[in-house]
Design a protein around this motif. Structure first.
Motif, short mmCIF file in Angstrom:
data_model
loop_
_atom_site.label_atom_id
_atom_site.label_comp_id
_atom_site.label_asym_id
_atom_site.label_seq_id
_atom_site.Cartn_x
_atom_site.Cartn_y
_atom_site.Cartn_z
N ASP A 47 0.82 -1.20 0.00
CA ASP A 47 0.00 0.00 0.00
C ASP A 47 0.86 1.26 0.00
O ASP A 47 0.65 2.17 -0.79
CB ASP A 47 -0.92 -0.02 1.22
N LYS A 48 1.85 1.31 0.88
CA LYS A 48 2.66 2.52 1.04
C LYS A 48 3.73 2.68 -0.03
O LYS A 48 3.99 3.79 -0.48
CB LYS A 48 3.29 2.53 2.42
N TYR A 49 4.39 1.60 -0.40
CA TYR A 49 5.55 1.70 -1.28
C TYR A 49 5.31 1.15 -2.67
O TYR A 49 6.25 1.04 -3.46
CB TYR A 49 6.75 1.00 -0.64
N GLY A 50 4.09 0.81 -2.99
CA GLY A 50 3.78 0.21 -4.29
C GLY A 50 3.59 1.20 -5.41
O GLY A 50 3.00 0.87 -6.43
N GLY A 51 4.07 2.40 -5.24
CA GLY A 51 3.95 3.41 -6.29
C GLY A 51 2.54 3.95 -6.39
O GLY A 51 1.73 3.80 -5.47
N PRO A 52 2.25 4.59 -7.52
CA PRO A 52 0.95 5.24 -7.69
C PRO A 52 -0.24 4.29 -7.54
O PRO A 52 -1.32 4.68 -7.13
CB PRO A 52 0.99 5.80 -9.11
N SER A 53 -0.05 3.02 -7.87
CA SER A 53 -1.16 2.07 -7.78
C SER A 53 -0.99 1.14 -6.58
O SER A 53 -1.57 0.06 -6.55
CB SER A 53 -1.27 1.27 -9.07
N GLY A 54 -0.21 1.54 -5.59
CA GLY A 54 0.08 0.69 -4.44
C GLY A 54 -1.15 0.19 -3.71
O GLY A 54 -1.28 -1.00 -3.43
N SER A 55 -2.08 1.09 -3.38
CA SER A 55 -3.26 0.64 -2.64
C SER A 55 -4.13 -0.26 -3.48
O SER A 55 -4.75 -1.20 -2.97
CB SER A 55 -4.05 1.83 -2.10
N LEU A 56 -4.17 -0.02 -4.78
CA LEU A 56 -4.93 -0.89 -5.68
C LEU A 56 -4.28 -2.27 -5.72
O LEU A 56 -4.96 -3.30 -5.67
CB LEU A 56 -4.99 -0.29 -7.08
N CYS A 57 -2.96 -2.31 -5.77
CA CYS A 57 -2.22 -3.57 -5.78
C CYS A 57 -2.50 -4.37 -4.50
O CYS A 57 -2.82 -5.55 -4.55
CB CYS A 57 -0.73 -3.29 -5.93
N ALA A 58 -2.39 -3.71 -3.34
CA ALA A 58 -2.64 -4.37 -2.06
C ALA A 58 -4.06 -4.91 -2.01
O ALA A 58 -4.30 -6.04 -1.57
CB ALA A 58 -2.38 -3.41 -0.91
N SER A 59 -4.99 -4.12 -2.48
CA SER A 59 -6.40 -4.53 -2.47
C SER A 59 -6.63 -5.74 -3.39
O SER A 59 -7.37 -6.66 -3.04
CB SER A 59 -7.24 -3.34 -2.90
N ARG A 60 -5.99 -5.75 -4.55
CA ARG A 60 -6.16 -6.87 -5.48
C ARG A 60 -5.52 -8.14 -4.93
O ARG A 60 -6.07 -9.23 -5.09
CB ARG A 60 -5.56 -6.52 -6.84
N LEU A 61 -4.37 -8.02 -4.30
CA LEU A 61 -3.74 -9.20 -3.70
C LEU A 61 -4.62 -9.78 -2.61
O LEU A 61 -4.83 -10.99 -2.53
CB LEU A 61 -2.37 -8.84 -3.13
N SER A 62 -5.14 -8.92 -1.75
CA SER A 62 -6.02 -9.36 -0.67
C SER A 62 -7.28 -10.01 -1.23
O SER A 62 -7.72 -11.06 -0.75
CB SER A 62 -6.37 -8.16 0.21
N SER A 63 -7.84 -9.41 -2.26
CA SER A 63 -9.04 -9.94 -2.90
C SER A 63 -8.76 -11.31 -3.53
O SER A 63 -9.58 -12.22 -3.46
CB SER A 63 -9.53 -8.95 -3.95
N GLY A 64 -7.60 -11.45 -4.14
CA GLY A 64 -7.22 -12.73 -4.74
C GLY A 64 -7.12 -13.85 -3.71
O GLY A 64 -7.61 -14.96 -3.94
N LEU A 65 -6.52 -13.53 -2.57
CA LEU A 65 -6.43 -14.54 -1.50
C LEU A 65 -7.81 -14.90 -0.97
O LEU A 65 -8.09 -16.07 -0.70
CB LEU A 65 -5.54 -14.02 -0.37
N ALA A 66 -8.68 -13.90 -0.85
CA ALA A 66 -10.05 -14.16 -0.39
C ALA A 66 -10.80 -15.03 -1.41
O ALA A 66 -11.59 -15.90 -1.03
CB ALA A 66 -10.79 -12.85 -0.16
N SER A 67 -10.53 -14.82 -2.69
CA SER A 67 -11.17 -15.63 -3.73
C SER A 67 -10.75 -17.09 -3.64
O SER A 67 -11.57 -17.99 -3.84
CB SER A 67 -10.82 -15.09 -5.13
N ILE A 68 -9.48 -17.33 -3.35
CA ILE A 68 -9.01 -18.71 -3.19
C ILE A 68 -9.80 -19.38 -2.07
O ILE A 68 -10.27 -20.51 -2.23
CB ILE A 68 -7.50 -18.75 -2.90
#
Length: 119
Positions: A47-68
């Motif tokens: 979220d903090k260091y993932g660049g301009p799309s950091g929070s989107l990246c964190a959210s997608r990773l979390s969503s992917g794990l929830a989907s599994i």
């Protein structure tokens, strides 16, 4: 380095007073009850260091794990996971899904800890 230093201290505490390791990724082990805090910190890094799309990246990773987790509740979902991810063997059991989730979490955590340039 870090894992070896930690394991050495656990196995032989009477032989050392400390351990030093640079850039030391450390895993979370079952029964420690630290996994939630560890992954909160991991997603904070994205979220903090993932660049301009950091929070989107964190959210997608979390969503992917929830989907599994959600898809692994029945045989149809397990089969679909296996097909979508092109696993070598069909996914049939809850243990297959737990192993998949563990591999994904391991990759996510490792990329956050070792700061690969493409993370």
């Amino acid at each position: 380095g870090g894992m070896l230093a930690a394991w050495s201290r656990l196995k032989y505490p009477h032989l050392s007073v400390g351990a030093l390791a640079a850039s030391a990724p450390v895993d979370v082990f079952p029964g420690e009850h630290k996994a939630k805090a560890f992954f909160n910190a991991t997603f904070f890094v994205y979220d903090k260091y993932g660049g301009p799309s950091g929070s989107l990246c964190a959210s997608r990773l979390s969503s992917g794990l929830a989907s599994i987790k959600a898809m692994s509740k029945d045989e149809k979902g397990l089969a679909e996971l296996g097909e979508k991810l092109r696993t070598c063997e069909p996914m049939r059991t809850k243990e297959d899904a737990e192993r998949l989730e563990a591999y994904c979490k391991g990759a996510i955590a490792t990329l956050a800890m070792v700061d690969y340039p493409y993370a």
